[in-house]
Design an enzyme around this catalytic site. Structure first.
Site, mmCIF file in Angstrom:
data_model
loop_
_atom_site.group_PDB
_atom_site.id
_atom_site.type_symbol
_atom_site.label_atom_id
_atom_site.label_comp_id
_atom_site.label_asym_id
_atom_site.label_seq_id
_atom_site.Cartn_x
_atom_site.Cartn_y
_atom_site.Cartn_z
ATOM 1 N N ASP A 16 0.858 -1.184 0.000
ATOM 2 C CA ASP A 16 0.000 0.000 0.000
ATOM 3 C C ASP A 16 0.895 1.236 0.000
ATOM 4 O O ASP A 16 1.657 1.450 0.943
ATOM 5 C CB ASP A 16 -0.862 -0.056 1.273
ATOM 6 C CG ASP A 16 -1.755 1.153 1.438
ATOM 7 O OD1 ASP A 16 -1.657 2.110 0.639
ATOM 8 O OD2 ASP A 16 -2.547 1.146 2.401
ATOM 9 N N ILE A 17 0.796 2.049 -1.033
ATOM 10 C CA ILE A 17 1.699 3.192 -1.188
ATOM 11 C C ILE A 17 1.520 4.234 -0.080
ATOM 12 O O ILE A 17 2.451 4.978 0.225
ATOM 13 C CB ILE A 17 1.538 3.822 -2.601
ATOM 14 C CG1 ILE A 17 2.777 4.637 -2.965
ATOM 15 C CG2 ILE A 17 0.263 4.654 -2.683
ATOM 16 C CD1 ILE A 17 2.823 5.061 -4.422
ATOM 17 N N ASN A 30 -6.571 12.763 -11.544
ATOM 18 C CA ASN A 30 -7.346 13.058 -12.759
ATOM 19 C C ASN A 30 -7.158 14.534 -13.131
ATOM 20 O O ASN A 30 -6.618 15.310 -12.345
ATOM 21 C CB ASN A 30 -8.821 12.682 -12.576
ATOM 22 C CG ASN A 30 -9.411 13.305 -11.326
ATOM 23 O OD1 ASN A 30 -9.209 14.486 -11.046
ATOM 24 N ND2 ASN A 30 -10.124 12.508 -10.547
ATOM 25 N N GLY A 38 -9.614 4.329 -6.300
ATOM 26 C CA GLY A 38 -8.297 3.723 -6.452
ATOM 27 C C GLY A 38 -7.255 4.343 -5.537
ATOM 28 O O GLY A 38 -7.533 4.693 -4.386
ATOM 29 N N VAL A 39 -6.057 4.501 -6.079
ATOM 30 C CA VAL A 39 -4.941 4.969 -5.266
ATOM 31 C C VAL A 39 -5.157 6.419 -4.834
ATOM 32 O O VAL A 39 -4.759 6.832 -3.744
ATOM 33 C CB VAL A 39 -3.604 4.731 -6.009
ATOM 34 C CG1 VAL A 39 -3.419 5.669 -7.180
ATOM 35 C CG2 VAL A 39 -2.435 4.797 -5.063
ATOM 36 N N ASP A 40 -5.815 7.193 -5.677
ATOM 37 C CA ASP A 40 -6.107 8.598 -5.352
ATOM 38 C C ASP A 40 -6.959 8.705 -4.083
ATOM 39 O O ASP A 40 -6.644 9.478 -3.169
ATOM 40 C CB ASP A 40 -6.830 9.236 -6.550
ATOM 41 C CG ASP A 40 -7.089 10.713 -6.366
ATOM 42 O OD1 ASP A 40 -6.306 11.505 -6.889
ATOM 43 O OD2 ASP A 40 -8.063 11.081 -5.685
ATOM 44 N N SER A 127 -2.227 4.579 -14.382
ATOM 45 C CA SER A 127 -3.130 4.288 -15.520
ATOM 46 C C SER A 127 -3.628 2.852 -15.625
ATOM 47 O O SER A 127 -4.463 2.560 -16.476
ATOM 48 C CB SER A 127 -2.514 4.677 -16.885
ATOM 49 O OG SER A 127 -2.632 6.052 -17.124
ATOM 50 N N GLY A 129 -5.337 1.000 -13.496
ATOM 51 C CA GLY A 129 -6.562 0.670 -12.769
ATOM 52 C C GLY A 129 -7.759 1.113 -13.588
ATOM 53 O O GLY A 129 -8.036 0.562 -14.669
ATOM 54 N N TYR A 131 -8.144 3.585 -15.451
ATOM 55 C CA TYR A 131 -7.821 4.112 -16.780
ATOM 56 C C TYR A 131 -7.506 3.026 -17.816
ATOM 57 O O TYR A 131 -7.319 3.316 -18.998
ATOM 58 C CB TYR A 131 -6.699 5.150 -16.699
ATOM 59 C CG TYR A 131 -7.165 6.510 -16.215
ATOM 60 C CD1 TYR A 131 -8.472 6.724 -15.784
ATOM 61 C CD2 TYR A 131 -6.315 7.604 -16.184
ATOM 62 C CE1 TYR A 131 -8.911 7.959 -15.336
ATOM 63 C CE2 TYR A 131 -6.738 8.856 -15.746
ATOM 64 C CZ TYR A 131 -8.039 9.024 -15.312
ATOM 65 O OH TYR A 131 -8.457 10.257 -14.879
HETATM 66 P P1 ADP Z 1 -5.684 5.076 -12.814
HETATM 67 O O1 ADP Z 1 -6.936 5.902 -12.824
HETATM 68 O O2 ADP Z 1 -4.453 5.899 -13.189
HETATM 69 O O3 ADP Z 1 -5.808 3.823 -13.601
HETATM 70 P P2 ADP Z 1 -6.081 3.663 -10.246
HETATM 71 O O4 ADP Z 1 -5.980 4.279 -8.900
HETATM 72 O O5 ADP Z 1 -7.428 3.215 -10.697
HETATM 73 O O6 ADP Z 1 -5.424 4.737 -11.258
HETATM 74 O O7 ADP Z 1 -5.100 2.431 -10.338
HETATM 75 C C1 ADP Z 1 -3.702 2.529 -10.465
HETATM 76 C C2 ADP Z 1 -3.057 1.388 -9.724
HETATM 77 O O8 ADP Z 1 -3.004 1.708 -8.317
HETATM 78 C C3 ADP Z 1 -3.789 0.035 -9.809
HETATM 79 O O9 ADP Z 1 -2.815 -0.981 -10.025
HETATM 80 C C4 ADP Z 1 -4.407 -0.104 -8.412
HETATM 81 O O10 ADP Z 1 -4.534 -1.473 -8.032
HETATM 82 C C5 ADP Z 1 -3.348 0.560 -7.576
HETATM 83 N N1 ADP Z 1 -3.711 0.954 -6.196
HETATM 84 C C6 ADP Z 1 -4.920 1.158 -5.641
HETATM 85 N N2 ADP Z 1 -4.793 1.483 -4.338
HETATM 86 C C7 ADP Z 1 -3.457 1.483 -4.063
HETATM 87 C C8 ADP Z 1 -2.660 1.718 -2.895
HETATM 88 N N3 ADP Z 1 -3.202 2.043 -1.733
HETATM 89 N N4 ADP Z 1 -1.301 1.609 -3.016
HETATM 90 C C9 ADP Z 1 -0.724 1.298 -4.199
HETATM 91 N N5 ADP Z 1 -1.410 1.073 -5.320
HETATM 92 C C10 ADP Z 1 -2.754 1.152 -5.263
#
Ligand code: ADP
Length: 182
Positions: A16-17, A30, A38-40, A127, A129, A131
């Site tokens: 988890d980042i 975005n 997602g990660v955002d 991108s 997830g 995207y």
């Molecule tokens: P995008 O809109 O750029 O595709 P996403 O957030 O949907 O971004 O996904 C990008 C990547 O981040 C995916 O591989 C997703 O599994 C991953 N992700 C989601 N939550 C976390 C987190 N807490 N730490 C690291 N990576 C994450």
């Protein structure tokens, strides 16, 4: 898994980042810099409202962030000092400049990092997830962009981590590292 590229230690980590102990965490944002999933969503929840306030300021001053570019804010309650928000391309089949835009996300983020004295930085898989960018392809673009930056910039961060959330994504990055002979 880790490797050395000139003065940069490049490391692949599964996890988890938001838990990363680095100077800067990169967010897959975005164009409007408004909270997403997602990660955002995870970064904003862990960092707190100051991240949204800082994004709102950039939004009112610059209208957001174009695809392939990056902006920097405080990281609020995260261990990191900064969040670098970059906007990856939405996958449209691969003939709409997606690879160039994705490479630009990594280059622009690393450039902002250098300008702000960042020595350690953590990237998610931008991108791949919501995207929809195919992860095997994105991993090659991401690792090549970091390699090129490290080879070209004497001020490149000493530590670059890819913090990959799930098994499948981690495996794609491992495979890409091998394919690129890094
Ligand atoms: P995008 O809109 O750029 O595709 P996403 O957030 O949907 O971004 O996904 C990008 C990547 O981040 C995916 O591989 C997703 O599994 C991953 N992700 C989601 N939550 C976390 C987190 N807490 N730490 C690291 N990576 C994450």
């Amino acid at each position: 898994m880790q490797t050395q590229i000139v003065q940069t230690n490049l490391e692949l980590i599964q996890g988890d980042i938001t838990k990363a102990h680095v100077d800067a965490i990169v967010n897959a944002a975005n164009n409007a810099l408004v909270g997403g999933g997602g990660v955002d969503g995870a970064i904003r929840r862990a960092g707190g409202d100051v991240i949204e306030n800082a994004c709102a300021e950039i939004r009112s001053r610059e209208g957001g962030c174009p695809t392939g570019k990056a902006v920097i804010t405080t990281a609020g309650n995260l261990h990191a000092k900064y969040v670098i928000h970059t906007v990856g391309p939405v996958w449209e089949g691969g003939n709409s400049g997606e690879a160039e835009l994705l490479a630009s996300c990594y280059q622009e983020s690393l450039q902002l990092a250098v300008e702000n004295g960042v020595q350690s930085i953590a990237f998610p898989s931008i991108s791949t997830g919501i995207y929809g960018y195919p992860t095997e392809k994105a991993a090659l673009v991401a690792l090549t962009a970091v390699k090129d930056f490290s080879e070209q910039s004497s001020a490149a961060p000493a530590s670059v981590q890819f913090v990959l959330f799930d098994d499948a994504t981690y495996t794609c990055y491992e495979d890409a590292l091998r394919t690129l002979n890094l």
